[in-house]
Each structure stands twice: as structure tokens, then as C-alpha cells.
Design an enzyme around this catalytic site. Sequence first.
Site, short mmCIF file in Angstrom:
data_model
loop_
_atom_site.label_atom_id
_atom_site.label_comp_id
_atom_site.label_asym_id
_atom_site.label_seq_id
_atom_site.Cartn_x
_atom_site.Cartn_y
_atom_site.Cartn_z
CB CYS A 151 16.78 32.44 56.53
SG CYS A 151 16.13 33.82 55.54
CG HIS A 200 14.83 32.67 60.27
ND1 HIS A 200 15.54 33.85 60.19
CD2 HIS A 200 14.07 32.60 59.15
CE1 HIS A 200 15.22 34.46 59.06
NE2 HIS A 200 14.34 33.72 58.42
CG ASN A 252 13.45 37.19 57.23
OD1 ASN A 252 14.63 37.02 57.51
ND2 ASN A 252 12.74 36.29 56.57
#
Length: 328
Positions: free
Chosen positions: A116, A244, A274
Site C-alpha cells: 500500500c 492511504h 482500500n
Amino acid sequence: MTAANDRVGAVVTGLGTCLPKTVVTNDEVSRHLDTEPAWIHSRTGIERRRRVSQGTGTGDLAVAAGAAALKSAGRDGCDLVLLATTTPDRRCPATAPGVASRLGLAAAAFDLSAVCSGFVYGLTVASAMITAGGCDRALVIGADAYSSIVDPDDRTTAVVFGDGAGAVLLERGRTSDPGAVLHTELGSDGTGDDLITIPPHGEYLTMRGSDVYSRAVTTMTESARSVAGKVGWDMADVDAFVGHQANIRILKSVAKRLGLPSERVISNIADVGNTAAASIPLALADAAAEGRIGTGDRLVLTAFGGGLTWGSAAVVWSGAKPVREVRG
């Protein structure tokens, strides 16, 4: 940026995204899980996510996002394609050369794996190459199709992840230019490599959510504050915090620790979930389209992911208009 500090640097000139057309709501996810739609939203902030259809892969999303970023900048090529992904189309070779070829480019091309944190890692590498003279124009693409590695029956991961891609075009410029990447910082801690992982010989991603949560909040806060300080910004000087999009509670906790009001925190997790390496450019595109960020705004980008990896960037926004695509 004062004249004395003005120097050669990388500048964001284009922004493009691609989302799959299939929308999966919390109602649909919860039908075969021991959970409720309201629980998913309360714990994650997510209401829906996108998923690729059969036959569509990471490379397809990356090509569309890369082409959109080039169109946004009014360019038809570049000399570097850097693809940040955890879900390459094949284990070998890398997906990036195929992406470059499909874009009509014979550019240098390679994949980067930092989960990520991949987009911030990619932004750092491409910016450094531009500054050092290794290339003049670079596509940095974050693309992931996590539906290919998530167990649909695992409540910890199935409710969280979505598929998508986002890209920026970087060009050689000056650090005084709108769009300048002023400073980046990266870090890792391999002692936590089992917190977010696909085990050896395993098929699906596993995640220890509570451990990840605490580490993410602490590390993203420290990283964001550090990168802002390196360019002489107090957090009060930051116009927008683009973290993020892992979990809305993480974003709110980090913002609280940084002393940032909610209106400066960019979030689109409710609509896309996500999306791993695609997370930050997708959030940037939505914020730009909605007028929440504009030319000259001071942005701090921060990510945390498996590895463990993390990174932050201080960027003065260029005012690039996002081009957004939808694919299968």
C-alpha cells in the site's frame, strides 16, 4: 520555495485514474459473511468498492490510468513507466513493460512492490531519476486488483479491499513550479512482515487488523510530520492531507494527532475501499475534481503498507485536471 532553494526537480503535470465498472456494495459483501452492512461501514468507513470482471487484470487498469494521465498532461509519451503493484498479471515477467508497450512506448519499465506504500515509493524513485538526469518524463502508476488475492470468505479482508488504478505524469522542472515534489521520505520494518502477507505457498492475503491499525496510526503520523518539517512546513501550513485510504478510523486518528481539521483530510474510501497502491492517486483525482485541492496548495501524502513499509511526500499541487476512466 525561495529563489535560493530553487533547483531541478520533478513536477506533477498529469493525473489519471481507472476504476472497474462493477460496484460491490456492503449489502452484497455481507450476504455470504457473518456480518452486517452497518458493521462494515462503522468499522472501516467503506460503503462500496469496485471489482474487476473476469479477464480484466492489473495491467488493463494500469494501461487505462496511464493513458489518462498522459491525456491530462497533453503528452503522448514518456521515457519511464513505473508500476507499483502487489498483483502483477504474472509472477514473471513484470507487468510494466507490457503496459508501456500497450501505451505505444519503448520506455524503460519496471514493477515496484511496496504494497500500500507503493505509490509513494514509486513517486520517490521516479522523482530521484528525473532529478539525477536518468529520465525527463515518467509515468508513476499505482494499480492493484486485490480481488485476485483476497479470500471472499475472510471478513477481515473481503470487506476492505477494492480494485483500481491511478497514475501521475512527472516531468523535469523546478522546485519552484506548481506540481513540484519537494521532498519524500521512506521507511520499512521487516520485523512486521507477517502482519500483512500471503503466507508461503498460500493463495490469499492475510492481515492482522488490530496490529496493523496501531502501527499505521503511529507511523503515518510521524512520517507526515517529518516530511512536512523537512520542507519547513508546520502542519497548520498544510492545505490537504492525502493519506492511504485503508480505514477511515486510521485517517481520522492520524489527522487528530497532526492537529488537522476534517476539511483538510481527503478521503474517498467510502466509494472505493482500500485500493492499495492505487489509493493515493485515486483520492487525489477525486479531490481535484471536487475542487478540494487547487494550484499551489500544499499537500502531504502519506502511506503505510505490508512489508512493513511507509512513506510520505510533500507536494505543491499543480492544478492538473484528472482524466478518469472506467473499464471492465
